[in-house]
Scaffold this active site. Sequence first.
Site, PDB file in Angstrom:
ATOM      1  N   CYS C 123      -1.868   4.822  -0.076  1.00  0.00           N
ATOM      2  CA  CYS C 123      -0.688   5.344   0.602  1.00  0.00           C
ATOM      3  C   CYS C 123       0.611   5.097  -0.346  1.00  0.00           C
ATOM      4  O   CYS C 123       1.102   3.854  -0.251  1.00  0.00           O
ATOM      5  CB  CYS C 123      -0.669   4.759   1.978  1.00  0.00           C
ATOM      6  SG  CYS C 123       0.809   5.056   2.791  1.00  0.00           S
ATOM      7  N   CYS C 126       3.657   3.896   2.058  1.00  0.00           N
ATOM      8  CA  CYS C 126       3.742   2.578   3.070  1.00  0.00           C
ATOM      9  C   CYS C 126       2.460   1.842   2.653  1.00  0.00           C
ATOM     10  O   CYS C 126       1.934   1.368   1.500  1.00  0.00           O
ATOM     11  CB  CYS C 126       4.239   2.741   4.342  1.00  0.00           C
ATOM     12  SG  CYS C 126       3.422   4.004   5.340  1.00  0.00           S
ATOM     13  N   SER C 127       1.497   1.877   3.853  1.00  0.00           N
ATOM     14  CA  SER C 127       0.350   1.212   3.541  1.00  0.00           C
ATOM     15  C   SER C 127      -0.515   1.919   4.455  1.00  0.00           C
ATOM     16  O   SER C 127      -1.503   1.167   5.269  1.00  0.00           O
ATOM     17  CB  SER C 127       0.510  -0.366   3.893  1.00  0.00           C
ATOM     18  OG  SER C 127       0.993  -0.451   5.142  1.00  0.00           O
ATOM     19  N   CYS C 128      -0.707   3.263   4.986  1.00  0.00           N
ATOM     20  CA  CYS C 128      -1.699   3.654   5.808  1.00  0.00           C
ATOM     21  C   CYS C 128      -2.972   3.291   5.336  1.00  0.00           C
ATOM     22  O   CYS C 128      -3.404   3.543   4.008  1.00  0.00           O
ATOM     23  CB  CYS C 128      -1.387   5.168   5.532  1.00  0.00           C
ATOM     24  SG  CYS C 128       0.321   5.704   6.469  1.00  0.00           S
TER      25      CYS C 128
END
Lengths: 141, 103, 245
Positions: C123, C126-128
Amino acid sequence: MPSRSELDLLYQIGSQLAPAIHQAQNWPYDVPHAQYEASLWPPHDVGGQPDAPVRYEEKEEEQWELDTYVTCEVLGWKGVWNAEERRRRGNNDIGLSLYYDFPYYGRWVLCAARMLVDKNHVSLLELLEKIAEVKARYGKP
Amino acid sequence: MESRKTGNAPAHFNVGDLVRVKDLPNLFYSRTQMYVRGVRGTIAARTYEDLLPEDEAWNRDDAQPEQFYIVRFRQKDLWDGYPFENDTLQTELPDRWLEPAGD
Amino acid sequence: MAQTHDHGDHSHPAAPMVEEISDFEILEIAVRELAIEKGLFTAEDHRKFTEWAEQIGPAGGSRLVAKAWTDPAFKARVLSDGVAACREIGIDWAEPTGQGTPSDYMELRVLEDTPTLHHVIVCTLCSCYPRPLLGHSPYWYRSPNYRRRLVRWPRQVLTEFGLVLPPEVEIRVEDSNQKCRFMVLPMRPAGTESWSEEQLAEIVTRDCMIGVALPRPDRKADDVRPVHKASRPVGGEHHEPGGSP
Protein backbone atom coordinates in the site's frame (compact mmCIF):
# COMPACT_ATOMS: atom_id res chain seq x y z
CA MET A 1 8.22 23.64 32.02
CA PRO A 2 11.43 22.97 30.12
CA SER A 3 14.63 24.36 31.55
CA ARG A 4 16.52 26.92 29.48
CA SER A 5 18.95 24.22 28.31
CA GLU A 6 16.09 21.88 27.34
CA LEU A 7 14.52 24.76 25.46
CA ASP A 8 17.79 25.33 23.64
CA LEU A 9 17.80 21.65 22.61
CA LEU A 10 14.28 22.00 21.23
CA TYR A 11 15.37 25.06 19.26
CA GLN A 12 18.33 23.18 17.88
CA ILE A 13 16.23 20.22 16.76
CA GLY A 14 13.59 22.56 15.36
CA SER A 15 16.08 24.40 13.20
CA GLN A 16 17.41 21.07 11.93
CA LEU A 17 13.92 19.94 10.99
CA ALA A 18 13.13 23.03 8.95
CA PRO A 19 15.46 22.52 5.94
CA ALA A 20 14.09 19.05 5.29
CA ILE A 21 14.11 19.80 1.55
CA HIS A 22 17.77 20.82 1.75
CA GLN A 23 17.12 24.36 0.62
CA ALA A 24 16.95 27.27 3.02
CA GLN A 25 13.41 28.65 2.94
CA ASN A 26 12.53 32.11 4.14
CA TRP A 27 9.22 33.05 2.60
CA PRO A 28 10.43 33.57 -0.98
CA TYR A 29 8.66 36.13 -3.19
CA ASP A 30 7.87 33.44 -5.73
CA VAL A 31 8.19 29.67 -6.12
CA PRO A 32 9.28 27.89 -9.33
CA HIS A 33 6.62 25.57 -10.71
CA ALA A 34 8.49 22.33 -9.94
CA GLN A 35 9.03 23.51 -6.37
CA TYR A 36 5.34 24.36 -6.10
CA GLU A 37 4.33 20.91 -7.32
CA ALA A 38 6.84 19.08 -5.12
CA SER A 39 5.77 21.07 -2.06
CA LEU A 40 2.09 20.28 -2.61
CA TRP A 41 2.71 16.60 -3.36
CA PRO A 42 0.83 14.84 -0.56
CA PRO A 43 3.46 13.36 1.79
CA HIS A 44 1.87 9.91 1.81
CA ASP A 45 2.31 9.36 -1.95
CA VAL A 46 5.79 7.85 -1.77
CA GLY A 47 5.56 5.02 -4.35
CA GLY A 48 8.55 5.17 -6.72
CA GLN A 49 10.72 7.51 -4.66
CA PRO A 50 14.31 6.27 -4.64
CA ASP A 51 15.57 4.81 -1.38
CA ALA A 52 18.45 2.61 -0.31
CA PRO A 53 17.97 -1.02 0.77
CA VAL A 54 17.45 -1.54 4.49
CA ARG A 55 17.20 -4.66 6.61
CA TYR A 56 13.48 -5.24 7.12
CA GLU A 57 12.83 -5.87 10.83
CA GLU A 58 9.94 -7.31 12.74
CA LYS A 59 8.61 -4.99 15.42
CA GLU A 60 6.77 -6.09 18.51
CA GLU A 61 3.65 -4.02 19.08
CA GLU A 62 3.47 -1.69 22.09
CA GLN A 63 0.28 -1.73 24.14
CA TRP A 64 -0.29 1.99 23.39
CA GLU A 65 -0.06 1.23 19.68
CA LEU A 66 -2.86 -1.34 19.85
CA ASP A 67 -4.87 1.01 22.10
CA THR A 68 -4.40 3.82 19.57
CA TYR A 69 -5.53 1.62 16.72
CA VAL A 70 -8.62 0.54 18.67
CA THR A 71 -9.47 4.08 19.78
CA CYS A 72 -9.30 5.35 16.19
CA GLU A 73 -11.40 2.45 14.92
CA VAL A 74 -14.02 2.76 17.65
CA LEU A 75 -14.29 6.49 16.87
CA GLY A 76 -15.07 5.37 13.30
CA TRP A 77 -17.48 2.68 14.44
CA LYS A 78 -19.43 5.27 16.44
CA GLY A 79 -19.57 7.67 13.49
CA VAL A 80 -17.30 10.36 14.94
CA TRP A 81 -15.14 10.27 11.80
CA ASN A 82 -14.54 7.97 8.86
CA ALA A 83 -11.31 6.19 8.00
CA GLU A 84 -10.62 8.50 5.06
CA GLU A 85 -10.72 11.56 7.32
CA ARG A 86 -8.22 9.80 9.55
CA ARG A 87 -5.93 8.92 6.67
CA ARG A 88 -5.94 12.50 5.39
CA ARG A 89 -5.38 14.04 8.83
CA GLY A 90 -2.92 11.42 9.91
CA ASN A 91 -0.90 11.33 6.74
CA ASN A 92 -1.12 14.62 4.96
CA ASP A 93 -2.04 17.57 7.06
CA ILE A 94 0.97 17.30 9.33
CA GLY A 95 3.92 18.34 7.15
CA LEU A 96 6.84 16.26 6.02
CA SER A 97 8.86 16.60 9.22
CA LEU A 98 6.14 15.13 11.42
CA TYR A 99 5.27 12.58 8.77
CA TYR A 100 8.74 11.10 8.96
CA ASP A 101 9.61 11.89 12.59
CA PHE A 102 6.73 10.19 14.34
CA PRO A 103 6.19 6.45 14.61
CA TYR A 104 3.32 4.95 12.63
CA TYR A 105 0.76 5.05 15.44
CA GLY A 106 2.17 8.35 16.74
CA ARG A 107 0.54 9.95 13.72
CA TRP A 108 -2.71 8.10 14.39
CA VAL A 109 -3.01 9.26 17.99
CA LEU A 110 -2.05 12.81 17.10
CA CYS A 111 -4.70 13.04 14.41
CA ALA A 112 -7.33 11.58 16.74
CA ALA A 113 -6.48 14.31 19.25
CA ARG A 114 -6.73 16.99 16.60
CA MET A 115 -10.01 15.62 15.29
CA LEU A 116 -11.57 15.85 18.77
CA VAL A 117 -10.62 19.53 18.85
CA ASP A 118 -11.46 20.29 15.20
CA LYS A 119 -14.93 18.78 15.55
CA ASN A 120 -15.50 20.59 18.83
CA HIS A 121 -15.85 17.46 20.94
CA VAL A 122 -13.31 18.97 23.32
CA SER A 123 -11.76 22.40 23.55
CA LEU A 124 -8.02 22.67 23.10
CA LEU A 125 -7.66 23.69 26.74
CA GLU A 126 -9.63 20.65 27.89
CA LEU A 127 -7.22 18.48 25.92
CA LEU A 128 -4.17 20.24 27.33
CA GLU A 129 -5.47 19.96 30.88
CA LYS A 130 -6.20 16.26 30.37
CA ILE A 131 -2.69 15.63 29.05
CA ALA A 132 -1.22 17.49 32.02
CA GLU A 133 -3.42 15.50 34.41
CA VAL A 134 -2.38 12.15 32.86
CA LYS A 135 1.29 13.17 33.04
CA ALA A 136 0.93 14.01 36.71
CA ARG A 137 -0.94 10.77 37.39
CA TYR A 138 1.91 8.70 35.95
CA GLY A 139 4.65 10.82 37.49
CA LYS A 140 6.03 12.10 34.21
CA PRO A 141 7.99 15.29 34.64
CA MET B 1 -17.55 -0.53 7.50
CA GLU B 2 -20.24 -1.85 5.21
CA SER B 3 -21.26 1.67 4.31
CA ARG B 4 -21.04 1.11 0.60
CA LYS B 5 -22.81 3.95 -1.19
CA THR B 6 -24.47 3.47 -4.55
CA GLY B 7 -25.86 6.07 -6.91
CA ASN B 8 -26.81 6.72 -10.47
CA ALA B 9 -23.46 7.83 -11.83
CA PRO B 10 -22.78 6.00 -15.10
CA ALA B 11 -19.93 3.49 -15.16
CA HIS B 12 -18.07 4.29 -18.37
CA PHE B 13 -15.69 1.33 -18.61
CA ASN B 14 -15.70 -2.44 -18.93
CA VAL B 15 -13.10 -5.11 -18.34
CA GLY B 16 -10.52 -4.97 -21.14
CA ASP B 17 -11.04 -1.28 -21.96
CA LEU B 18 -7.96 0.86 -22.45
CA VAL B 19 -8.00 3.88 -20.16
CA ARG B 20 -5.72 6.74 -19.27
CA VAL B 21 -5.49 8.15 -15.75
CA LYS B 22 -6.30 11.85 -15.64
CA ASP B 23 -3.56 14.21 -14.60
CA LEU B 24 -5.48 16.56 -12.33
CA PRO B 25 -3.59 19.10 -10.20
CA ASN B 26 -2.26 17.93 -6.86
CA LEU B 27 -3.71 19.73 -3.89
CA PHE B 28 -4.33 18.67 -0.28
CA TYR B 29 -5.29 15.05 -0.76
CA SER B 30 -5.64 12.20 -3.22
CA ARG B 31 -5.52 8.45 -3.46
CA THR B 32 -4.54 8.56 -7.13
CA GLN B 33 -0.81 8.05 -7.03
CA MET B 34 1.44 10.45 -8.98
CA TYR B 35 3.09 7.54 -10.75
CA VAL B 36 -0.08 6.43 -12.57
CA ARG B 37 -1.18 9.90 -13.70
CA GLY B 38 -1.20 10.32 -17.44
CA VAL B 39 -0.38 6.64 -17.94
CA ARG B 40 -2.38 4.19 -20.03
CA GLY B 41 -3.68 0.96 -18.54
CA THR B 42 -6.35 -1.69 -18.96
CA ILE B 43 -9.47 -2.25 -16.86
CA ALA B 44 -8.83 -5.57 -15.07
CA ALA B 45 -11.98 -5.63 -12.92
CA ARG B 46 -14.98 -3.60 -11.87
CA THR B 47 -15.11 -3.56 -8.10
CA TYR B 48 -17.83 -1.56 -6.27
CA GLU B 49 -19.52 1.82 -6.18
CA ASP B 50 -18.63 4.20 -3.41
CA LEU B 51 -17.74 7.77 -2.50
CA LEU B 52 -14.51 9.16 -3.92
CA PRO B 53 -11.73 9.52 -1.38
CA GLU B 54 -11.46 13.25 -2.16
CA ASP B 55 -15.06 13.56 -0.89
CA GLU B 56 -14.93 11.04 1.91
CA ALA B 57 -11.80 12.64 3.38
CA TRP B 58 -13.89 15.71 4.17
CA ASN B 59 -16.87 13.61 5.26
CA ARG B 60 -19.01 14.69 2.27
CA ASP B 61 -21.46 11.89 2.86
CA ASP B 62 -23.98 13.18 0.33
CA ALA B 63 -21.50 13.32 -2.56
CA GLN B 64 -22.04 11.25 -5.72
CA PRO B 65 -20.81 7.64 -5.42
CA GLU B 66 -19.02 6.22 -8.45
CA GLN B 67 -17.85 2.94 -9.92
CA PHE B 68 -14.33 1.83 -8.97
CA TYR B 69 -12.07 -0.36 -11.13
CA ILE B 70 -8.84 -2.29 -10.79
CA VAL B 71 -6.57 -1.00 -13.54
CA ARG B 72 -3.57 -2.95 -14.81
CA PHE B 73 -0.46 -1.16 -16.04
CA ARG B 74 2.69 -2.41 -17.73
CA GLN B 75 5.64 -1.57 -15.51
CA LYS B 76 7.52 -0.41 -18.61
CA ASP B 77 4.86 2.27 -19.09
CA LEU B 78 5.12 3.46 -15.50
CA TRP B 79 8.88 3.70 -15.05
CA ASP B 80 11.47 4.86 -17.55
CA GLY B 81 13.94 2.10 -18.28
CA TYR B 82 12.07 -0.63 -16.40
CA PRO B 83 13.99 -3.71 -17.54
CA PHE B 84 11.48 -6.58 -17.39
CA GLU B 85 9.07 -6.84 -20.30
CA ASN B 86 6.24 -8.81 -18.68
CA ASP B 87 5.94 -7.22 -15.24
CA THR B 88 2.70 -5.43 -14.36
CA LEU B 89 1.17 -3.36 -11.59
CA GLN B 90 -2.46 -3.04 -10.55
CA THR B 91 -4.17 -0.37 -8.52
CA GLU B 92 -7.72 0.77 -7.94
CA LEU B 93 -9.22 3.95 -9.42
CA PRO B 94 -12.66 5.55 -9.57
CA ASP B 95 -14.48 6.38 -12.82
CA ARG B 96 -13.87 10.12 -12.41
CA TRP B 97 -10.10 9.71 -12.62
CA LEU B 98 -10.19 7.73 -15.89
CA GLU B 99 -10.69 8.63 -19.55
CA PRO B 100 -10.84 6.39 -22.63
CA ALA B 101 -7.40 5.83 -24.15
CA GLY B 102 -8.35 4.24 -27.48
CA ASP B 103 -5.71 2.19 -29.22
CA MET C 1 -1.58 0.30 44.30
CA ALA C 2 -4.18 2.54 45.91
CA GLN C 3 -5.67 5.46 44.02
CA THR C 4 -4.27 8.55 45.69
CA HIS C 5 -4.44 11.41 43.27
CA ASP C 6 -3.80 14.50 45.28
CA HIS C 7 -2.78 16.90 42.59
CA GLY C 8 -2.27 19.72 45.05
CA ASP C 9 0.42 17.73 46.84
CA HIS C 10 3.42 16.77 44.78
CA SER C 11 5.32 15.27 47.68
CA HIS C 12 3.99 11.71 47.13
CA PRO C 13 6.37 9.49 45.21
CA ALA C 14 5.96 9.10 41.48
CA ALA C 15 4.20 5.96 40.35
CA PRO C 16 6.69 3.12 40.03
CA MET C 17 7.38 2.38 36.39
CA VAL C 18 9.78 0.00 34.75
CA GLU C 19 10.44 2.65 32.19
CA GLU C 20 9.11 6.19 32.17
CA ILE C 21 5.80 6.50 30.37
CA SER C 22 6.26 7.88 26.86
CA ASP C 23 4.71 10.97 25.30
CA PHE C 24 2.64 8.81 22.97
CA GLU C 25 1.33 6.72 25.84
CA ILE C 26 0.27 9.91 27.62
CA LEU C 27 -1.45 11.25 24.51
CA GLU C 28 -3.19 7.93 23.86
CA ILE C 29 -4.57 7.77 27.40
CA ALA C 30 -5.71 11.39 27.22
CA VAL C 31 -7.53 10.90 23.92
CA ARG C 32 -9.17 7.65 25.00
CA GLU C 33 -10.30 9.02 28.37
CA LEU C 34 -11.67 12.23 26.86
CA ALA C 35 -13.57 10.29 24.18
CA ILE C 36 -15.16 8.15 26.90
CA GLU C 37 -15.90 11.13 29.16
CA LYS C 38 -17.56 12.96 26.26
CA GLY C 39 -19.72 9.92 25.49
CA LEU C 40 -18.22 9.35 22.02
CA PHE C 41 -17.80 5.70 22.93
CA THR C 42 -17.80 3.57 26.06
CA ALA C 43 -15.01 1.65 27.75
CA GLU C 44 -17.03 -1.45 26.85
CA ASP C 45 -16.93 -0.54 23.12
CA HIS C 46 -13.17 -0.19 23.39
CA ARG C 47 -12.83 -3.49 25.22
CA LYS C 48 -14.98 -5.30 22.68
CA PHE C 49 -12.96 -4.01 19.73
CA THR C 50 -9.70 -4.79 21.53
CA GLU C 51 -10.81 -8.37 22.10
CA TRP C 52 -11.29 -8.74 18.35
CA ALA C 53 -8.04 -6.92 17.48
CA GLU C 54 -6.02 -9.17 19.79
CA GLN C 55 -7.17 -12.43 18.20
CA ILE C 56 -6.71 -11.64 14.50
CA GLY C 57 -3.63 -13.04 12.83
CA PRO C 58 -2.30 -14.76 9.73
CA ALA C 59 -3.60 -18.20 10.79
CA GLY C 60 -6.95 -17.46 9.13
CA GLY C 61 -5.24 -16.78 5.82
CA SER C 62 -3.15 -19.93 6.16
CA ARG C 63 -6.28 -22.04 6.63
CA LEU C 64 -7.94 -20.36 3.64
CA VAL C 65 -4.98 -21.16 1.39
CA ALA C 66 -4.66 -24.76 2.61
CA LYS C 67 -8.36 -25.41 2.00
CA ALA C 68 -8.18 -23.78 -1.45
CA TRP C 69 -5.25 -26.07 -2.30
CA THR C 70 -7.20 -29.21 -1.43
CA ASP C 71 -10.72 -28.26 -2.53
CA PRO C 72 -11.08 -26.87 -6.11
CA ALA C 73 -14.71 -25.85 -5.57
CA PHE C 74 -13.72 -23.87 -2.49
CA LYS C 75 -10.87 -22.26 -4.42
CA ALA C 76 -13.33 -21.11 -7.07
CA ARG C 77 -15.44 -19.50 -4.34
CA VAL C 78 -12.33 -17.87 -2.81
CA LEU C 79 -11.52 -16.27 -6.15
CA SER C 80 -15.08 -15.16 -6.91
CA ASP C 81 -16.13 -13.88 -3.47
CA GLY C 82 -13.35 -13.75 -0.89
CA VAL C 83 -15.47 -12.41 1.96
CA ALA C 84 -18.06 -15.21 1.58
CA ALA C 85 -15.31 -17.85 1.37
CA CYS C 86 -13.80 -16.48 4.61
CA ARG C 87 -17.14 -17.05 6.34
CA GLU C 88 -16.90 -20.75 5.43
CA ILE C 89 -13.71 -21.07 7.47
CA GLY C 90 -15.07 -19.07 10.39
CA ILE C 91 -13.74 -15.60 9.57
CA ASP C 92 -16.49 -13.02 9.47
CA TRP C 93 -15.46 -9.68 7.96
CA ALA C 94 -18.53 -8.12 9.60
CA GLU C 95 -16.90 -8.45 13.01
CA PRO C 96 -16.53 -6.86 15.49
CA THR C 97 -19.21 -4.22 14.84
CA GLY C 98 -21.69 -6.18 12.72
CA GLN C 99 -20.64 -4.04 9.76
CA GLY C 100 -16.91 -4.73 9.68
CA THR C 101 -14.15 -2.46 10.89
CA PRO C 102 -14.05 1.18 9.79
CA SER C 103 -10.73 0.71 7.97
CA ASP C 104 -10.86 -2.70 6.34
CA TYR C 105 -14.12 -2.69 4.34
CA MET C 106 -15.72 -5.87 3.13
CA GLU C 107 -14.01 -6.19 -0.25
CA LEU C 108 -11.45 -9.00 -0.34
CA ARG C 109 -9.74 -10.03 -3.56
CA VAL C 110 -7.55 -13.12 -3.48
CA LEU C 111 -4.80 -13.08 -6.11
CA GLU C 112 -3.90 -16.50 -7.49
CA ASP C 113 -0.29 -17.21 -8.42
CA THR C 114 0.46 -19.49 -11.40
CA PRO C 115 3.71 -20.87 -12.83
CA THR C 116 3.99 -17.69 -14.92
CA LEU C 117 2.49 -15.08 -12.58
CA HIS C 118 3.58 -13.98 -9.10
CA HIS C 119 1.68 -11.40 -7.02
CA VAL C 120 3.01 -9.17 -4.25
CA ILE C 121 1.02 -6.60 -2.26
CA VAL C 122 1.87 -3.14 -0.98
CA CYS C 123 0.00 0.00 0.00
CA THR C 124 2.10 2.93 -1.22
CA LEU C 125 -0.22 5.53 0.32
CA CYS C 126 -0.55 4.15 3.84
CA SER C 127 -0.83 0.58 5.11
CA CYS C 128 -3.99 -1.05 3.69
CA TYR C 129 -3.89 -4.74 4.60
CA PRO C 130 -6.54 -7.49 5.01
CA ARG C 131 -6.58 -7.35 8.84
CA PRO C 132 -9.54 -9.69 9.44
CA LEU C 133 -7.72 -12.41 7.52
CA LEU C 134 -4.01 -11.74 8.14
CA GLY C 135 -4.01 -9.69 11.36
CA HIS C 136 -1.98 -6.51 11.78
CA SER C 137 0.57 -5.77 9.09
CA PRO C 138 4.27 -6.08 9.88
CA TYR C 139 5.96 -2.72 10.54
CA TRP C 140 8.21 -3.04 7.49
CA TYR C 141 5.09 -3.33 5.29
CA ARG C 142 4.01 0.09 6.56
CA SER C 143 7.46 1.63 6.21
CA PRO C 144 8.17 4.33 3.61
CA ASN C 145 11.11 2.22 2.41
CA TYR C 146 9.01 -0.79 1.34
CA ARG C 147 6.25 1.46 -0.03
CA ARG C 148 8.67 3.59 -2.05
CA ARG C 149 10.64 0.76 -3.59
CA LEU C 150 8.33 -2.20 -4.11
CA VAL C 151 6.27 -0.63 -6.90
CA ARG C 152 9.32 0.41 -8.92
CA TRP C 153 12.02 -2.13 -8.07
CA PRO C 154 9.94 -5.20 -7.11
CA ARG C 155 12.54 -7.77 -8.11
CA GLN C 156 15.24 -6.04 -6.10
CA VAL C 157 13.04 -5.86 -2.99
CA LEU C 158 11.93 -9.49 -3.38
CA THR C 159 15.57 -10.53 -3.67
CA GLU C 160 16.25 -8.80 -0.36
CA PHE C 161 13.51 -10.99 1.11
CA GLY C 162 15.28 -14.02 -0.34
CA LEU C 163 12.92 -14.51 -3.26
CA VAL C 164 14.51 -14.58 -6.72
CA LEU C 165 12.15 -15.18 -9.63
CA PRO C 166 13.15 -15.73 -13.28
CA PRO C 167 12.41 -12.91 -15.77
CA GLU C 168 9.83 -15.03 -17.62
CA VAL C 169 7.62 -15.07 -14.52
CA GLU C 170 5.45 -11.95 -14.60
CA ILE C 171 5.62 -10.07 -11.33
CA ARG C 172 2.36 -8.27 -10.65
CA VAL C 173 2.48 -5.67 -7.90
CA GLU C 174 -0.90 -4.94 -6.35
CA ASP C 175 -0.87 -1.41 -4.90
CA SER C 176 -3.80 -1.52 -2.48
CA ASN C 177 -4.92 2.13 -2.49
CA GLN C 178 -8.71 2.20 -2.07
CA LYS C 179 -11.22 -0.16 -0.45
CA CYS C 180 -10.32 -3.55 -1.86
CA ARG C 181 -8.06 -5.62 0.34
CA PHE C 182 -5.76 -8.20 -1.20
CA MET C 183 -4.12 -11.47 -0.27
CA VAL C 184 -1.89 -13.72 -2.37
CA LEU C 185 -2.88 -17.34 -2.97
CA PRO C 186 0.53 -18.92 -3.60
CA MET C 187 1.09 -22.16 -5.52
CA ARG C 188 1.12 -25.40 -3.57
CA PRO C 189 4.71 -26.58 -3.46
CA ALA C 190 5.81 -29.96 -4.76
CA GLY C 191 6.41 -32.60 -2.12
CA THR C 192 3.16 -31.90 -0.25
CA GLU C 193 0.90 -34.18 -2.30
CA SER C 194 -0.23 -36.43 0.57
CA TRP C 195 -0.43 -33.69 3.20
CA SER C 196 -3.54 -32.87 5.21
CA GLU C 197 -5.07 -29.39 5.27
CA GLU C 198 -3.64 -28.87 8.76
CA GLN C 199 -0.13 -29.78 7.60
CA LEU C 200 -0.44 -27.53 4.57
CA ALA C 201 -1.62 -24.57 6.63
CA GLU C 202 1.58 -24.74 8.68
CA ILE C 203 3.77 -23.82 5.71
CA VAL C 204 1.60 -20.92 4.53
CA THR C 205 3.28 -18.14 6.45
CA ARG C 206 2.31 -14.47 6.54
CA ASP C 207 5.08 -13.51 4.11
CA CYS C 208 3.76 -16.02 1.55
CA MET C 209 0.37 -14.31 1.61
CA ILE C 210 1.95 -10.86 1.17
CA GLY C 211 3.96 -12.32 -1.70
CA VAL C 212 7.50 -11.71 -0.44
CA ALA C 213 8.10 -15.46 0.08
CA LEU C 214 6.98 -18.79 -1.39
CA PRO C 215 5.73 -21.73 0.70
CA ARG C 216 8.27 -24.53 1.13
CA PRO C 217 7.66 -27.99 2.59
CA ASP C 218 10.62 -27.51 4.95
CA ARG C 219 9.62 -24.11 6.38
CA LYS C 220 6.91 -23.48 8.96
CA ALA C 221 7.86 -19.90 9.88
CA ASP C 222 8.89 -16.74 8.11
CA ASP C 223 12.60 -16.20 7.68
CA VAL C 224 14.24 -14.98 10.85
CA ARG C 225 14.69 -11.21 10.95
CA PRO C 226 15.88 -8.88 13.68
CA VAL C 227 13.07 -8.20 16.14
CA HIS C 228 12.61 -4.83 17.80
CA LYS C 229 11.18 -5.60 21.23
CA ALA C 230 8.41 -3.48 22.72
CA SER C 231 9.00 -1.79 26.07
CA ARG C 232 5.40 -2.49 27.11
CA PRO C 233 4.14 -5.11 24.66
CA VAL C 234 0.51 -5.90 23.93
CA GLY C 235 -0.93 -8.13 26.60
CA GLY C 236 1.37 -6.84 29.31
CA GLU C 237 0.68 -4.05 31.75
CA HIS C 238 -2.28 -1.96 30.65
CA HIS C 239 -3.08 1.63 31.46
CA GLU C 240 -6.77 1.43 32.18
CA PRO C 241 -8.75 4.59 31.73
CA GLY C 242 -8.71 6.38 35.07
CA GLY C 243 -6.87 3.48 36.65
CA SER C 244 -3.58 3.35 38.44
CA PRO C 245 -0.41 2.67 36.53
